[in-house]
Design a protein around this motif. Sequence first.
Motif, PDB file in Angstrom:
ATOM      1  N   ALA A   8      15.566   8.570 -14.520  1.00  0.00           N
ATOM      2  CA  ALA A   8      14.184   9.022 -14.364  1.00  0.00           C
ATOM      3  C   ALA A   8      13.996  10.381 -15.026  1.00  0.00           C
ATOM      4  O   ALA A   8      14.901  11.209 -15.068  1.00  0.00           O
TER       5      ALA A   8
ATOM      6  N   VAL B 143      12.838  13.278  -8.589  1.00  0.00           N
ATOM      7  CA  VAL B 143      12.354  12.074  -7.909  1.00  0.00           C
ATOM      8  C   VAL B 143      11.506  12.524  -6.725  1.00  0.00           C
ATOM      9  O   VAL B 143      12.024  12.989  -5.706  1.00  0.00           O
ATOM     10  N   ARG B 144      10.221  12.408  -6.843  1.00  0.00           N
ATOM     11  CA  ARG B 144       9.297  12.845  -5.793  1.00  0.00           C
ATOM     12  C   ARG B 144       8.725  11.680  -5.001  1.00  0.00           C
ATOM     13  O   ARG B 144       8.133  11.885  -3.947  1.00  0.00           O
ATOM     14  N   SER B 145       8.853  10.470  -5.496  1.00  0.00           N
ATOM     15  CA  SER B 145       8.337   9.293  -4.811  1.00  0.00           C
ATOM     16  C   SER B 145       9.326   8.152  -5.003  1.00  0.00           C
ATOM     17  O   SER B 145       9.734   7.862  -6.138  1.00  0.00           O
TER      18      SER B 145
ATOM     19  N   VAL C  98       8.900   4.870  -4.420  1.00  0.00           N
ATOM     20  CA  VAL C  98       8.354   3.644  -4.987  1.00  0.00           C
ATOM     21  C   VAL C  98       8.163   3.763  -6.497  1.00  0.00           C
ATOM     22  O   VAL C  98       8.203   2.757  -7.221  1.00  0.00           O
ATOM     23  N   GLU C  99       7.971   4.968  -7.022  1.00  0.00           N
ATOM     24  CA  GLU C  99       7.794   5.121  -8.463  1.00  0.00           C
ATOM     25  C   GLU C  99       9.070   4.819  -9.244  1.00  0.00           C
ATOM     26  O   GLU C  99       9.004   4.606 -10.459  1.00  0.00           O
ATOM     27  N   LEU C 100      10.219   4.795  -8.565  1.00  0.00           N
ATOM     28  CA  LEU C 100      11.452   4.404  -9.248  1.00  0.00           C
ATOM     29  C   LEU C 100      11.423   2.940  -9.671  1.00  0.00           C
ATOM     30  O   LEU C 100      12.163   2.536 -10.557  1.00  0.00           O
TER      31      LEU C 100
ATOM     32  N   LEU D 187       9.187   1.645 -11.317  1.00  0.00           N
ATOM     33  CA  LEU D 187       8.579   1.593 -12.644  1.00  0.00           C
ATOM     34  C   LEU D 187       9.567   1.926 -13.756  1.00  0.00           C
ATOM     35  O   LEU D 187       9.237   1.758 -14.937  1.00  0.00           O
ATOM     36  N   GLU D 188      10.749   2.407 -13.401  1.00  0.00           N
ATOM     37  CA  GLU D 188      11.750   2.714 -14.413  1.00  0.00           C
ATOM     38  C   GLU D 188      12.305   1.417 -14.993  1.00  0.00           C
ATOM     39  O   GLU D 188      12.513   0.434 -14.265  1.00  0.00           O
TER      40      GLU D 188
ATOM     41  N   HIS E  68       8.934  -3.610  -6.382  1.00  0.00           N
ATOM     42  CA  HIS E  68       9.013  -2.513  -5.423  1.00  0.00           C
ATOM     43  C   HIS E  68       9.437  -2.993  -4.038  1.00  0.00           C
ATOM     44  O   HIS E  68       9.986  -2.222  -3.254  1.00  0.00           O
TER      45      HIS E  68
ATOM     46  N   TYR F 244      12.522  -1.252  -1.572  1.00  0.00           N
ATOM     47  CA  TYR F 244      12.522  -0.885  -0.157  1.00  0.00           C
ATOM     48  C   TYR F 244      13.573  -1.671   0.622  1.00  0.00           C
ATOM     49  O   TYR F 244      14.191  -1.137   1.564  1.00  0.00           O
TER      50      TYR F 244
END
Length: 414
Positions: free
Chosen positions: A44, A48-50, A52-54, A56-57, A64, A68
């Motif tokens: 990334a 890494v601040r979120s 769930v946005e990982l 999108l990598e 998603h 989880y």
Amino acid sequence: MSIADCLCAVEPAGALSRFRRGYYACLYRRADAPFELTDAVLCADGPVRSLVELALEPEFRRGHGALYDAVNTGWVEISRLRALLATTPVPKDGEGRIVLAVDVTSWLRPDADTSPERRFCHVSGYGANTGQNVPGRPYSFVAAVEPGRTSWTTVLDAVRVRPGDDLTELTADQIREVHARLTRSGHLDQDDPELLVVLDSGYDATRLAWLLADLPVELVARVRSDRVYYDDPGEPAYRPKGGRPARHGRRLTLADPATWREADLRTRNDTRRYGAATAAGWDRMHQQLQRRGPWAGQHPASETPQPADRWTWLVIAAYTQLRLARPLAEDARRPWERPKPARKLSPTRVRRRFRHIRPGMPSPAEVRKPTTPGPGRPTGRRNTTRAPRPDVGQHHRHGADHDRTALSNPSRRG
């Protein structure tokens, strides 16, 4: 040849490949998703601040929902991962000694009212008397430090500090287990210098030294400026009126130079950044131990939130891969940054190149299988189950206010 010597003889690409295969073998349930999630953290761009946005990598080839599930219901065999970390190269100082640093890092969760097993974590402010206690999950980390000025460490263990846990006993168990794993992996031998453990002032170094008296380690702890120590009282003197012999000799208060006697050892060194540094030492000094608190009690057991522990170990595995990829990375600096040689690259610059290093490494994770999403909750039906809201620090060990104080704050008299 020991395991450590064999690993050090392998080229950096082989060491990283070996760790990736071993890490995948530590994932017992939903192994593909946690493995790709670790790669997504490494590749990334930026912090890494979120979570769930990982998803999108491009390194994470699943949805998603699988992300989880990897954190909530996955299974990371931590004992096996700990043994794998001990087989990676461990730095030593100029004398061939391994130096371990122990510290607590808090994962603050003040708004997670439904999250169990939180305790109050002490957070220091920028001004005087601005510290506060915030609910969260503290973790005790043990890492081997490199000599010199560097941002790199070798993380070897992490344990969550549960409500009611004794931090000193937990730290002693950590050091003992890390020492055993380093010995089994060949990093420590009988002829090697004793393990050096560095601690901050928040630890009860006196009690920790007593708990580790049978282990070949040396403790170096920062001492608070208001500590009080006592001389050896010497031979019991005759008292005409009777009474108990004195347990403590002359008092020495670190904050009061008038109570200092002549030092048994005094050294002076010139530093490049701070000028002349002097140190004074006194032999056979002890603290006054209280007959309450951590010196008398029992250790209760409690459950732990598995997702927080699982995510912590995923990050440790990601950082270990970053450290092993250090010799393979080229300097990917920004136009305003100064160039650095390969051996002095920071973790941030190595991470910028990990996406280019990863294709040459093994990736045991299988391709995502096509699935159909479930029906979910019927339309119009609301969730009527109310989540419980446990109290913060509900398991107490040394009184009702034990978890409302700082995480580790031994009294000034020990």
